[in-house]
Design an enzyme around this catalytic site. Structure first.
Site, short mmCIF file in Angstrom:
data_model
loop_
_atom_site.label_atom_id
_atom_site.label_comp_id
_atom_site.label_asym_id
_atom_site.label_seq_id
_atom_site.Cartn_x
_atom_site.Cartn_y
_atom_site.Cartn_z
N HIS A 1 45.02 40.70 19.90
CA HIS A 1 44.75 40.85 18.46
C HIS A 1 44.49 42.29 18.04
O HIS A 1 44.57 42.61 16.86
CB HIS A 1 43.59 39.93 18.04
N ASP B 1 45.37 35.83 24.27
CA ASP B 1 44.86 37.03 23.58
C ASP B 1 44.83 38.24 24.50
O ASP B 1 43.82 38.96 24.57
CB ASP B 1 43.47 36.77 23.00
N SER C 1 36.83 44.94 21.58
CA SER C 1 37.90 44.06 22.06
C SER C 1 38.91 44.81 22.92
O SER C 1 39.34 45.91 22.57
CB SER C 1 38.63 43.43 20.87
#
Length: 269
Positions: A87, A137, A214
């Site tokens: 993402h 992801d 992330s």
């Protein structure tokens, strides 16, 4: 001799100590050389300090900028391949449209944003997404240029509830931030949109992470990458760390199996 040694001072004491050392190092004081004794082979310490983990893995961590999206990545191979969260780079113009597996075939995310990576030594380079897996992801990047010295992280390591962990990332733009915690649970599930699908088989941990973290590495006490940070629990809806975070296990990130577990509702970061 020992009785007299208690009363010697200054240089005399040094002489007695030297004589005793020679006598103890010889065979019964007869002047014969002592036989060499075997010693245990040194083994690496099972654990490192947090500072040692950072010194070891910090050079492997990169800052990723994809349009307005800020994230983290970790060098995963000697050729400079970077592992990160899907993402973080979703929607970039060069994003790969097909994973090596079957779950991502036919998907396509086209955009106009470039991906720029900044290495620990300050080197900046454009990068392209060479593979992506929205279901798990995770994504891999290939930078157009590399720093003079490439330091790949060591991947792999067992995961156990209660084990100490270290997270390195760029939360809220604070580059190369380090936080510590423990593995809080395994096989967790994080809810996502219907389009993306839920994330399963996640590592739950409590080391502090926030937006910008992330794609960063979750490390064990030996400095091994055990997971890729992907999301946090956000009961307040303000994208602030509430003490619960999730990472994709490194095995799943590299194409291994996933698992199922109780819900760990949280947004991507």
């Amino acid at each position: 001799m020992a009785g007299r040694a208690r009363w010697f001072v200054g240089g005399g004491a040094l002489v007695v100590v030297a004589v005793l050392a020679y006598w103890l190092g010889s065979s019964g004081g007869k002047g014969e050389a002592a036989a060499p004794r075997p010693s245990a082979t040194p083994t690496p310490s099972a654990t490192l300090t947090v500072a040692d983990v950072f010194r070891r893995v910090g050079p492997s961590v990169v800052v990723i900028q994809a349009g307005k999206s800020l994230g983290t990545g970790v060098i995963a191979a000697e050729d400079g391949t970077i592992l990160t969260a899907h993402h973080v780079v979703k929607g970039t113009e060069d994003e790969a449209t097909e994973n090596k597996g079957t779950e991502n075939k036919g998907t396509e995310d086209k955009g106009t944003e470039d991906v720029t990576v900044t290495f620990a030594d300050g080197t900046k380079a454009k990068a392209v997404v060479v593979s992506s897996n929205p279901k798990r992801d995770v994504a891999t990047l290939r930078p157009a240029a590399l720093p003079e010295i490439v330091v790949p992280a060591t991947l792999g390591g067992g995961v156990a509830v209660g084990a100490p962990v270290v997270a390195i990332g760029n939360p809220l733009g604070l580059t190369y931030s380090v936080s510590t915690g423990v593995v809080s649970g395994l096989n967790r599930t994080a809810d996502r949109t219907a389009e993306d699908g839920d994330l399963n088989g996640l590592i739950q941990f409590d080391a502090s992470v926030n937006p910008g973290s992330s794609g960063g590495p979750l490390l064990d006490a030996r400095g091994l990458v055990i997971g890729i940070v992907v999301s946090i629990a956000d009961p307040g809806g303000d994208e602030a760390f509430a003490g619960i975070a999730f990472a994709v296990p490194i095995g799943a990130a590299l194409g291994g199996s996933e698992g199922d577990g109780p819900p760990g509702d949280g947004p991507q970061i």
